[in-house]
Design a protein around this motif. Structure first.
Motif, PDB file in Angstrom:
ATOM      1  N   ILE A  91       0.951  -1.290  -0.154  1.00  0.00           N
ATOM      2  CA  ILE A  91       0.071   0.126  -0.092  1.00  0.00           C
ATOM      3  C   ILE A  91       0.906   1.197   0.027  1.00  0.00           C
ATOM      4  N   ASP A  92       1.861   1.198   0.679  1.00  0.00           N
ATOM      5  CA  ASP A  92       2.896   2.429   0.715  1.00  0.00           C
ATOM      6  C   ASP A  92       3.471   2.615  -0.890  1.00  0.00           C
ATOM      7  N   ALA A  93       3.744   1.559  -1.267  1.00  0.00           N
ATOM      8  CA  ALA A  93       4.268   1.756  -2.642  1.00  0.00           C
ATOM      9  C   ALA A  93       3.256   2.227  -3.701  1.00  0.00           C
ATOM     10  N   LEU A  94       1.933   1.873  -3.318  1.00  0.00           N
ATOM     11  CA  LEU A  94       1.048   2.585  -4.229  1.00  0.00           C
ATOM     12  C   LEU A  94       0.764   4.020  -4.107  1.00  0.00           C
ATOM     13  N   ARG A  95       1.135   4.172  -2.775  1.00  0.00           N
ATOM     14  CA  ARG A  95       1.044   5.592  -2.233  1.00  0.00           C
ATOM     15  C   ARG A  95       2.109   6.632  -2.739  1.00  0.00           C
ATOM     16  N   GLN A  96       3.404   5.927  -2.598  1.00  0.00           N
ATOM     17  CA  GLN A  96       4.462   6.740  -3.334  1.00  0.00           C
ATOM     18  C   GLN A  96       4.411   6.681  -4.655  1.00  0.00           C
ATOM     19  N   GLY A  97       3.794   5.855  -5.557  1.00  0.00           N
ATOM     20  CA  GLY A  97       3.617   5.931  -6.986  1.00  0.00           C
ATOM     21  C   GLY A  97       2.842   6.973  -7.252  1.00  0.00           C
ATOM     22  N   GLN A 151      -3.151  -7.377   1.904  1.00  0.00           N
ATOM     23  CA  GLN A 151      -3.157  -5.789   2.329  1.00  0.00           C
ATOM     24  C   GLN A 151      -4.224  -5.052   1.533  1.00  0.00           C
ATOM     25  N   MET A 152      -4.915  -5.465   0.597  1.00  0.00           N
ATOM     26  CA  MET A 152      -6.242  -5.103  -0.113  1.00  0.00           C
ATOM     27  C   MET A 152      -7.143  -6.225  -0.316  1.00  0.00           C
ATOM     28  N   LYS A 153      -8.356  -5.738  -0.506  1.00  0.00           N
ATOM     29  CA  LYS A 153      -9.185  -7.076  -0.871  1.00  0.00           C
ATOM     30  C   LYS A 153      -8.984  -7.568  -2.197  1.00  0.00           C
ATOM     31  N   THR A 154      -9.569  -8.789  -2.497  1.00  0.00           N
ATOM     32  CA  THR A 154      -9.006  -9.317  -3.873  1.00  0.00           C
ATOM     33  C   THR A 154     -10.434  -8.615  -4.637  1.00  0.00           C
ATOM     34  N   GLU A 179      -6.408  23.216  -8.503  1.00  0.00           N
ATOM     35  CA  GLU A 179      -6.809  22.539  -7.370  1.00  0.00           C
ATOM     36  C   GLU A 179      -5.778  22.244  -6.426  1.00  0.00           C
ATOM     37  N   ASP A 180      -6.012  22.010  -5.098  1.00  0.00           N
ATOM     38  CA  ASP A 180      -4.823  21.670  -4.078  1.00  0.00           C
ATOM     39  C   ASP A 180      -4.367  20.182  -4.332  1.00  0.00           C
ATOM     40  N   ARG A 181      -3.144  20.017  -4.576  1.00  0.00           N
ATOM     41  CA  ARG A 181      -2.397  18.632  -4.916  1.00  0.00           C
ATOM     42  C   ARG A 181      -2.626  17.983  -3.414  1.00  0.00           C
ATOM     43  N   ASP A 182      -2.505  18.508  -2.428  1.00  0.00           N
ATOM     44  CA  ASP A 182      -2.594  17.579  -1.060  1.00  0.00           C
ATOM     45  C   ASP A 182      -3.746  17.109  -0.763  1.00  0.00           C
ATOM     46  N   ALA A 183      -5.079  17.868  -1.161  1.00  0.00           N
ATOM     47  CA  ALA A 183      -6.227  17.572  -1.095  1.00  0.00           C
ATOM     48  C   ALA A 183      -6.555  16.281  -2.002  1.00  0.00           C
ATOM     49  N   HIS A 184      -6.007  16.288  -3.210  1.00  0.00           N
ATOM     50  CA  HIS A 184      -6.192  15.045  -3.974  1.00  0.00           C
ATOM     51  C   HIS A 184      -5.232  13.756  -3.535  1.00  0.00           C
ATOM     52  N   LEU A 185      -4.156  14.064  -2.909  1.00  0.00           N
ATOM     53  CA  LEU A 185      -3.359  12.917  -2.270  1.00  0.00           C
ATOM     54  C   LEU A 185      -4.095  12.415  -1.298  1.00  0.00           C
ATOM     55  N   GLU A 186      -4.651  13.388  -0.422  1.00  0.00           N
ATOM     56  CA  GLU A 186      -5.364  12.757   0.769  1.00  0.00           C
ATOM     57  C   GLU A 186      -6.515  11.998   0.513  1.00  0.00           C
ATOM     58  N   ILE A 187      -7.303  12.326  -0.503  1.00  0.00           N
ATOM     59  CA  ILE A 187      -8.255  11.407  -1.011  1.00  0.00           C
ATOM     60  C   ILE A 187      -7.712  10.004  -1.740  1.00  0.00           C
ATOM     61  N   LEU A 188      -6.666  10.216  -2.573  1.00  0.00           N
ATOM     62  CA  LEU A 188      -6.064   8.885  -2.892  1.00  0.00           C
ATOM     63  C   LEU A 188      -5.596   8.091  -2.003  1.00  0.00           C
ATOM     64  N   ASP A 189      -4.956   8.353  -0.970  1.00  0.00           N
ATOM     65  CA  ASP A 189      -4.422   7.673   0.149  1.00  0.00           C
ATOM     66  C   ASP A 189      -5.765   7.296   0.811  1.00  0.00           C
ATOM     67  N   ALA A 190      -7.096   7.602   1.070  1.00  0.00           N
ATOM     68  CA  ALA A 190      -8.170   7.370   1.671  1.00  0.00           C
ATOM     69  C   ALA A 190      -8.656   6.075   0.772  1.00  0.00           C
ATOM     70  N   ILE A 191      -8.472   6.205  -0.565  1.00  0.00           N
ATOM     71  CA  ILE A 191      -9.085   5.339  -1.446  1.00  0.00           C
ATOM     72  C   ILE A 191      -8.229   4.072  -1.313  1.00  0.00           C
ATOM     73  N   PHE A 192      -6.925   4.167  -1.162  1.00  0.00           N
ATOM     74  CA  PHE A 192      -6.263   3.035  -0.981  1.00  0.00           C
ATOM     75  C   PHE A 192      -6.530   2.269   0.431  1.00  0.00           C
ATOM     76  N   GLU A 193      -6.693   3.122   1.270  1.00  0.00           N
ATOM     77  CA  GLU A 193      -7.161   2.412   2.830  1.00  0.00           C
ATOM     78  C   GLU A 193      -8.773   1.988   2.600  1.00  0.00           C
ATOM     79  N   THR A 194      -9.490   2.329   1.843  1.00  0.00           N
ATOM     80  CA  THR A 194     -10.812   1.680   1.972  1.00  0.00           C
ATOM     81  C   THR A 194     -10.655   0.388   1.123  1.00  0.00           C
TER      82      THR A 194
END
Length: 196
Positions: A91-97, A151-154, A179-194
């Motif tokens: 998941i961290d690799a996906l975030r970094q990507g 680490q992620m559902k199939t 638009e705010d880059r950090d706001a978009h990263l926050e959403i992307l991170d949340a999607i990976f978490e969900t």
């Protein structure tokens, strides 16, 4: 020996001509867009003849396809380079990507070429093919790694790759428009978490 030297020299000139055409076209396409860029402008900016353009590229669309492909390759390289630190997990690799992708897409010309003019000129199927051959595979492999590591559902990985790729593209477009880059990263991170 003389023939080998001449062949190398010809190849060098050929490579230099192609590089000059690609650079001139990339600059013009990114500033003016595909529709507003003419081949005579490209030739003039590159400092070559019209015949040289058509020696290397079938037409303006073929030149544009080469530019789009090169842009996708550069983005893929920047995504790979973004994994400077060893990711702690899949998941961290996906975030970094995702951070690498958005950093690569800071270039407004790249956004215009890849996300606006690319689909309009080449069509969605051709853009998807270029994406698959250059960078989308990295996302798909990252998702497969996360699923295999539990680490992620199939989920259907191809459909998930397509949907997340579209989400990344829309984020890049929105950020390019202010638009705010950090706001978009926050959403992307949340999607990976969900998806965990």
């Amino acid at each position: 020996m003389q023939e080998e030297k001449r062949t190398r020299s010809n190849k060098s000139r050929t490579d230099a001509t192609r590089a000059a055409l690609m650079k001139a076209a990339r600059d013009l396409f990114s500033q003016k867009g595909y529709a507003e860029t003419s081949t005579p402008e490209v030739v003039k900016a590159a400092g070559v003849t019209r015949g040289a353009l058509y020696h290397h590229f079938e037409d303006k669309v073929d030149l544009f396809r080469a530019i789009v492909t090169e842009e996708y390759q550069k983005v893929a390289a920047e995504i790979t380079a973004s994994a400077k630190d060893d990711p702690k997990d899949a998941i961290d690799a996906l975030r970094q990507g995702s951070r690498g992708f958005l950093a690569a897409m800071k270039d407004h010309g790249r956004v215009r070429i890849m996300l606006l003019d690319g689909p309009a000129v080449l069509g969605r199927a051709e853009i998807d093919r270029i994406d698959r051959e250059t960078s989308a595979d990295a996302l798909r492999l990252g998702l497969e790694d996360a699923m295999e590591a539990k680490q992620m559902k199939t989920l259907p990985v191809q459909a998930l790759t397509v949907q997340l790729s579209a989400l990344f593209d829309r984020s890049a477009l929105a950020i390019s428009e202010g638009e705010d880059r950090d706001a978009h990263l926050e959403i992307l991170d949340a999607i990976f978490e969900t998806l965990a």
